[in-house]
Design a protein around this motif. Sequence first.
Motif, PDB file in Angstrom:
ATOM      1  N   VAL A 161      32.388   9.197  25.051  1.00  7.24           N
ATOM      2  CA  VAL A 161      33.354   9.886  25.914  1.00  7.24           C
ATOM      3  C   VAL A 161      32.692  11.050  26.624  1.00  7.24           C
ATOM      4  N   ALA A 162      31.844  11.777  25.924  1.00  6.43           N
ATOM      5  CA  ALA A 162      31.156  12.922  26.517  1.00  6.43           C
ATOM      6  C   ALA A 162      30.225  12.482  27.643  1.00  6.43           C
ATOM      7  N   VAL A 163      29.509  11.386  27.421  1.00  3.97           N
ATOM      8  CA  VAL A 163      28.608  10.872  28.461  1.00  3.97           C
ATOM      9  C   VAL A 163      29.395  10.495  29.711  1.00  3.97           C
ATOM     10  N   CYS A 164      30.539   9.808  29.532  1.00  2.00           N
ATOM     11  CA  CYS A 164      31.377   9.427  30.681  1.00  2.00           C
ATOM     12  C   CYS A 164      31.898  10.656  31.410  1.00  2.00           C
ATOM     13  N   ALA A 165      32.365  11.653  30.644  1.00  2.00           N
ATOM     14  CA  ALA A 165      32.932  12.860  31.245  1.00  2.00           C
ATOM     15  C   ALA A 165      31.883  13.625  32.034  1.00  2.00           C
ATOM     16  N   VAL A 166      30.704  13.792  31.452  1.00  2.00           N
ATOM     17  CA  VAL A 166      29.626  14.521  32.134  1.00  2.00           C
ATOM     18  C   VAL A 166      29.196  13.773  33.402  1.00  2.00           C
ATOM     19  N   SER A 167      29.102  12.444  33.318  1.00  2.01           N
ATOM     20  CA  SER A 167      28.709  11.649  34.488  1.00  2.01           C
ATOM     21  C   SER A 167      29.717  11.790  35.615  1.00  2.01           C
ATOM     22  N   PHE A 168      31.010  11.659  35.283  1.00  2.00           N
ATOM     23  CA  PHE A 168      32.045  11.802  36.302  1.00  2.00           C
ATOM     24  C   PHE A 168      32.031  13.204  36.909  1.00  2.00           C
ATOM     25  N   TYR A 169      31.798  14.217  36.068  1.00  2.37           N
ATOM     26  CA  TYR A 169      31.764  15.601  36.573  1.00  2.37           C
ATOM     27  C   TYR A 169      30.625  15.781  37.576  1.00  2.37           C
ATOM     28  N   ILE A 170      29.458  15.259  37.236  1.00  2.00           N
ATOM     29  CA  ILE A 170      28.293  15.394  38.119  1.00  2.00           C
ATOM     30  C   ILE A 170      28.518  14.654  39.443  1.00  2.00           C
ATOM     31  N   PHE A 171      29.043  13.429  39.367  1.00  2.00           N
ATOM     32  CA  PHE A 171      29.277  12.636  40.582  1.00  2.00           C
ATOM     33  C   PHE A 171      30.330  13.279  41.468  1.00  2.00           C
ATOM     34  N   LYS A 172      31.371  13.830  40.810  1.00  2.00           N
ATOM     35  CA  LYS A 172      32.438  14.470  41.581  1.00  2.00           C
ATOM     36  C   LYS A 172      31.941  15.742  42.251  1.00  2.00           C
ATOM     37  N   VAL A 219      28.567   3.952  41.237  1.00  2.00           N
ATOM     38  CA  VAL A 219      28.991   5.031  40.339  1.00  2.00           C
ATOM     39  C   VAL A 219      29.393   4.467  38.978  1.00  2.00           C
ATOM     40  N   LEU A 220      30.176   3.383  39.009  1.00  2.00           N
ATOM     41  CA  LEU A 220      30.600   2.771  37.745  1.00  2.00           C
ATOM     42  C   LEU A 220      29.399   2.281  36.945  1.00  2.00           C
ATOM     43  N   THR A 221      28.433   1.704  37.645  1.00  2.00           N
ATOM     44  CA  THR A 221      27.223   1.233  36.963  1.00  2.00           C
ATOM     45  C   THR A 221      26.464   2.401  36.341  1.00  2.00           C
ATOM     46  N   ALA A 222      26.377   3.510  37.096  1.00  2.00           N
ATOM     47  CA  ALA A 222      25.660   4.684  36.598  1.00  2.00           C
ATOM     48  C   ALA A 222      26.378   5.309  35.401  1.00  2.00           C
ATOM     49  N   VAL A 223      27.724   5.235  35.388  1.00  2.00           N
ATOM     50  CA  VAL A 223      28.484   5.804  34.279  1.00  2.00           C
ATOM     51  C   VAL A 223      28.309   4.973  33.014  1.00  2.00           C
ATOM     52  N   PHE A 224      28.361   3.656  33.163  1.00  2.00           N
ATOM     53  CA  PHE A 224      28.337   2.802  31.985  1.00  2.00           C
ATOM     54  C   PHE A 224      26.918   2.430  31.528  1.00  2.00           C
ATOM     55  N   PHE A 225      25.930   2.763  32.347  1.00  2.00           N
ATOM     56  CA  PHE A 225      24.560   2.463  31.900  1.00  2.00           C
ATOM     57  C   PHE A 225      24.175   3.235  30.640  1.00  2.00           C
ATOM     58  N   PRO A 226      24.482   4.554  30.534  1.00  2.95           N
ATOM     59  CA  PRO A 226      24.178   5.252  29.272  1.00  2.95           C
ATOM     60  C   PRO A 226      24.915   4.651  28.080  1.00  2.95           C
ATOM     61  N   LEU A 227      26.159   4.174  28.312  1.00  4.57           N
ATOM     62  CA  LEU A 227      26.901   3.544  27.219  1.00  4.57           C
ATOM     63  C   LEU A 227      26.201   2.267  26.771  1.00  4.57           C
ATOM     64  N   THR A 228      25.672   1.529  27.751  1.00  5.64           N
ATOM     65  CA  THR A 228      24.916   0.322  27.401  1.00  5.64           C
ATOM     66  C   THR A 228      23.684   0.679  26.571  1.00  5.64           C
ATOM     67  N   LEU A 229      23.062   1.801  26.938  1.00  2.00           N
ATOM     68  CA  LEU A 229      21.897   2.262  26.187  1.00  2.00           C
ATOM     69  C   LEU A 229      22.279   2.622  24.755  1.00  2.00           C
ATOM     70  N   ILE A 230      23.434   3.285  24.595  1.00  2.00           N
ATOM     71  CA  ILE A 230      23.904   3.659  23.252  1.00  2.00           C
ATOM     72  C   ILE A 230      24.193   2.414  22.425  1.00  2.00           C
ATOM     73  N   VAL A 231      24.873   1.440  23.058  1.00  2.00           N
ATOM     74  CA  VAL A 231      25.174   0.197  22.363  1.00  2.00           C
ATOM     75  C   VAL A 231      23.884  -0.494  21.926  1.00  2.00           C
ATOM     76  N   GLY A 232      22.912  -0.541  22.857  1.00  2.00           N
ATOM     77  CA  GLY A 232      21.641  -1.171  22.516  1.00  2.00           C
ATOM     78  C   GLY A 232      20.913  -0.434  21.411  1.00  2.00           C
ATOM     79  N   TRP A 233      21.022   0.861  21.448  1.00  2.00           N
ATOM     80  CA  TRP A 233      20.325   1.683  20.452  1.00  2.00           C
ATOM     81  C   TRP A 233      20.883   1.451  19.049  1.00  2.00           C
ATOM     82  N   TYR A 234      22.202   1.534  18.949  1.00  2.00           N
ATOM     83  CA  TYR A 234      22.815   1.371  17.631  1.00  2.00           C
ATOM     84  C   TYR A 234      23.013  -0.093  17.254  1.00  2.00           C
TER      85      TYR A 234
END
Length: 276
Positions: A260-271, A222-237
């Motif tokens: 923050v929105a990506v993390c919140a949406v991911s946690f909401y979906i997983f929960k 779950v943690l990997t799935a949450v932070f993977f989009p953040l890694t993508l954002i970091v790589g993008w910018y």
Amino acid sequence: MVEIYETNHDAILREHISNELYTRQKSSRHFCVPINQDSYFLVFRWCDIRDTQNRDERISILCGKNDIIFLLKNSRCLKIVNSLNKEETTFHVLSEFFDELTAKDIDIIERLEFDINEFEDGLITAKKPIKKASTRIVLLRRSLLKMKRYYEQLADVMDVLTENENGAIPETLLNRFLSLSRRTEHLSESVGHLCEYVTQVREAYQAQVDIEQNQIMKIFTVLTAVFFPLTLIVGWYGMNFSMPEYGWRFGYLYVVILSVAVCAVSFYIFKKRKWF
């Protein structure tokens, strides 16, 4: 007449058995053989089922028509032999010895079964795997296998005695030896059932450990799935291109809100899907 010697005085046997049989008994774990027409010679290793960590002790018995010789060392068996009625016939004394030797064993096995049951309940109700539970399971299996071998050798000895190949055992005592044979077989079967029970407990414990590991792996997933989009954002910018957001006054705030929105949406979906 009842004679008692310590195990290391087995040279006394040379006066009563052949050299071939004497050599055989030195190398055998257990056996029971008829001698002539009026005697039996038997050897087995006594196991202290109250504490199987104790070392097995060798017991040799030569039972004839007029004399019975015990070669043993441990205090419990000596106590049993000394408590026997020496006025009885030799084979009656032999039957009494085995009767006293195994009389209370079923109570010990039942207490052991209760302890295993309590141990199993503790494993099942525990929220997390109990420390050193696997060590205790290994010790239980080792003790039970040792007890099983002990009763199997006693059952083999009883089988030979009940066959009464040379007719040395009086007919009036054969039923008693048959009863002892059934008892040792029952004890062996009871210990065998406990061995299977402990195997089931081990499997239940292993299943609990697997579930605990799966829960840990699920959290990491779950943690990997949450932070993977953040890694993508970091790589993008982080690319060396001239992006419009670089010149925007609210570009940094935009990236923060997006993360923050990506993390919140991911946690909401997983929960919502009960993934954690």
